[in-house]
Scaffold this motif. Sequence first.
Motif, short mmCIF file in Angstrom:
data_model
loop_
_atom_site.label_atom_id
_atom_site.label_comp_id
_atom_site.label_asym_id
_atom_site.label_seq_id
_atom_site.Cartn_x
_atom_site.Cartn_y
_atom_site.Cartn_z
N LYS A 1 -73.72 59.08 12.29
CA LYS A 1 -72.70 58.23 12.89
C LYS A 1 -71.82 59.09 13.79
O LYS A 1 -71.49 60.23 13.44
CB LYS A 1 -71.83 57.56 11.82
CG LYS A 1 -70.72 56.66 12.38
CD LYS A 1 -69.81 56.14 11.29
CE LYS A 1 -68.73 55.23 11.85
NZ LYS A 1 -67.80 55.93 12.78
N ILE A 2 -71.43 58.57 14.94
CA ILE A 2 -70.46 59.27 15.78
C ILE A 2 -69.12 59.28 15.06
O ILE A 2 -68.61 58.23 14.65
CB ILE A 2 -70.33 58.58 17.16
CG1 ILE A 2 -71.66 58.60 17.92
CG2 ILE A 2 -69.22 59.24 17.98
CD1 ILE A 2 -72.18 59.98 18.23
N TRP A 3 -68.57 60.50 14.87
CA TRP A 3 -67.27 60.60 14.22
C TRP A 3 -66.20 60.13 15.19
O TRP A 3 -66.15 60.55 16.34
CB TRP A 3 -66.99 62.02 13.78
CG TRP A 3 -65.72 62.14 13.00
CD1 TRP A 3 -65.50 61.76 11.71
CD2 TRP A 3 -64.48 62.67 13.47
NE1 TRP A 3 -64.21 62.02 11.34
CE2 TRP A 3 -63.54 62.58 12.40
CE3 TRP A 3 -64.05 63.22 14.68
CZ2 TRP A 3 -62.23 63.01 12.53
CZ3 TRP A 3 -62.74 63.66 14.80
CH2 TRP A 3 -61.84 63.55 13.73
N THR B 1 -67.89 39.40 1.84
CA THR B 1 -67.91 39.08 3.27
C THR B 1 -66.82 39.93 3.92
O THR B 1 -65.63 39.68 3.72
CB THR B 1 -67.65 37.58 3.51
OG1 THR B 1 -68.55 36.81 2.71
CG2 THR B 1 -67.84 37.21 4.96
N HIS B 2 -67.23 40.96 4.67
CA HIS B 2 -66.25 41.95 5.13
C HIS B 2 -66.72 42.61 6.42
O HIS B 2 -67.86 42.45 6.85
CB HIS B 2 -66.02 43.00 4.05
CG HIS B 2 -67.28 43.60 3.49
ND1 HIS B 2 -68.16 44.33 4.24
CD2 HIS B 2 -67.82 43.54 2.23
CE1 HIS B 2 -69.17 44.73 3.49
NE2 HIS B 2 -69.00 44.26 2.27
N VAL B 3 -65.80 43.38 7.02
CA VAL B 3 -66.05 43.95 8.34
C VAL B 3 -67.05 45.11 8.29
O VAL B 3 -67.69 45.41 9.30
CB VAL B 3 -64.72 44.42 8.97
CG1 VAL B 3 -64.14 45.61 8.19
CG2 VAL B 3 -64.88 44.76 10.44
N MET B 4 -67.20 45.78 7.15
CA MET B 4 -68.10 46.93 7.10
C MET B 4 -69.56 46.49 7.22
O MET B 4 -69.97 45.53 6.57
CB MET B 4 -67.93 47.71 5.79
CG MET B 4 -66.63 48.47 5.69
SD MET B 4 -65.30 47.43 5.05
CE MET B 4 -65.71 47.46 3.30
N GLU B 5 -70.31 47.18 8.09
CA GLU B 5 -71.75 46.94 8.09
C GLU B 5 -72.40 47.86 7.07
O GLU B 5 -71.81 48.86 6.64
CB GLU B 5 -72.33 47.14 9.48
CG GLU B 5 -72.24 48.55 10.04
CD GLU B 5 -73.00 48.69 11.34
OE1 GLU B 5 -74.13 48.21 11.43
OE2 GLU B 5 -72.43 49.29 12.28
N LEU C 1 -78.81 53.39 -2.19
CA LEU C 1 -78.01 54.24 -1.31
C LEU C 1 -77.34 53.33 -0.29
O LEU C 1 -78.02 52.56 0.40
CB LEU C 1 -78.91 55.26 -0.62
CG LEU C 1 -78.24 56.37 0.18
CD1 LEU C 1 -77.51 57.34 -0.73
CD2 LEU C 1 -79.28 57.11 1.03
N LEU C 2 -76.01 53.40 -0.21
CA LEU C 2 -75.24 52.45 0.59
C LEU C 2 -74.45 53.17 1.68
O LEU C 2 -73.68 54.09 1.40
CB LEU C 2 -74.26 51.70 -0.32
CG LEU C 2 -73.22 50.82 0.37
CD1 LEU C 2 -73.90 49.59 0.98
CD2 LEU C 2 -72.13 50.40 -0.59
N TYR C 3 -74.62 52.73 2.92
CA TYR C 3 -73.79 53.18 4.04
C TYR C 3 -72.77 52.09 4.38
O TYR C 3 -73.08 50.90 4.35
CB TYR C 3 -74.65 53.44 5.29
CG TYR C 3 -73.82 53.46 6.56
CD1 TYR C 3 -73.24 54.64 7.01
CD2 TYR C 3 -73.58 52.28 7.29
CE1 TYR C 3 -72.45 54.66 8.16
CE2 TYR C 3 -72.78 52.29 8.44
CZ TYR C 3 -72.22 53.48 8.86
OH TYR C 3 -71.43 53.50 9.98
N LYS C 4 -71.56 52.53 4.74
CA LYS C 4 -70.59 51.61 5.33
C LYS C 4 -69.62 52.38 6.21
O LYS C 4 -69.34 53.56 5.98
CB LYS C 4 -69.83 50.82 4.26
CG LYS C 4 -69.02 51.65 3.29
CD LYS C 4 -68.35 50.74 2.27
CE LYS C 4 -67.57 51.53 1.22
NZ LYS C 4 -66.93 50.61 0.24
N ASP C 5 -69.12 51.73 7.25
CA ASP C 5 -68.13 52.31 8.15
C ASP C 5 -66.74 51.92 7.64
O ASP C 5 -66.50 50.78 7.24
CB ASP C 5 -68.35 51.85 9.59
CG ASP C 5 -68.50 50.33 9.71
OD1 ASP C 5 -69.26 49.74 8.92
OD2 ASP C 5 -67.85 49.73 10.58
#
Length: 278
Positions: free
Chosen positions: A141-143, A207-211, A259-263
């Motif tokens: 991810k771009i920091w 239901t939230h903003v994080m993908e 394994l979970l990614y979120k921004d």
Amino acid sequence: MTGYYAPKGGLPPQSALMTQRAVFTEAYAFIPKGCFSDIVTSYLPGWDNTRLWMIARPMSGFSETFSQYVMEVGPGGGSDRPENDPEAQSVIFMTEGEVWLSIDGQEHDLGPGGYAYIPAGSDWMVRNAHSAPARFHWLRKIWEPAEGIDRPEAFVTSDQEIAPIAMPDTDGRWATTRFADPTDLRHDMHVNIVTFQPGGLIPFEETHVMEHGLYVLEGKAVYKLNQDWVEVEAGDFMWLRAYCPQACYAAGPGPFRYLLYKDVNRHARLRGPWSRSG
């Protein structure tokens, strides 16, 4: 823990029936483990004896913040210059085999369950000095800079070293292994492991903003994705755009882990190709 699923590639026989479960919608993508075949692997400049499955990448109108690769590094393979973007931060999570990892001169050996956070701009290398392939997830991810906040520091740990934290009022049936402190605002992405014991569930539609990117490491479940209930198992991948409703019921005989990614931890961007000025 019984281990982590890692794809091996290959192709189904010509006698097989086409009964796969892959789905791509406006709200989510579901890539079952049967799609990890030899014909969809890629190769990267600067990497030796390495192939990968690219299971997520930024796409306009869909998930937009990260990429995720399932890497397979053969004996003697790896890279002395793995990253081509100095603004990209990375997480590596090992599922099989062992690698040697150097981050700004600090050397580490990673085996199954090994986890490394690599800040943007790091000088890093990874090599497989063993006789068996090494397999791991590489998330990028771009920091995003923020006023008064420094870049995070590199760290290396493992799934085995971090105790899962149970969600409130779940009797430990739903827990999260958090590798980065969620209150540390230097981190604008989290890559965690979520564990459900048999019968554990998400009892509401998140239901939230994080993908999200969710790779199933172990076990089975029924997962709610937007309007659909999807059966998932070890080796399957789910890719959810922002605000896609989700829920889960762990339906297998053993733990269900992914394994979970979120921004996280940044303002919403108000300028982009969709905005108007003046």
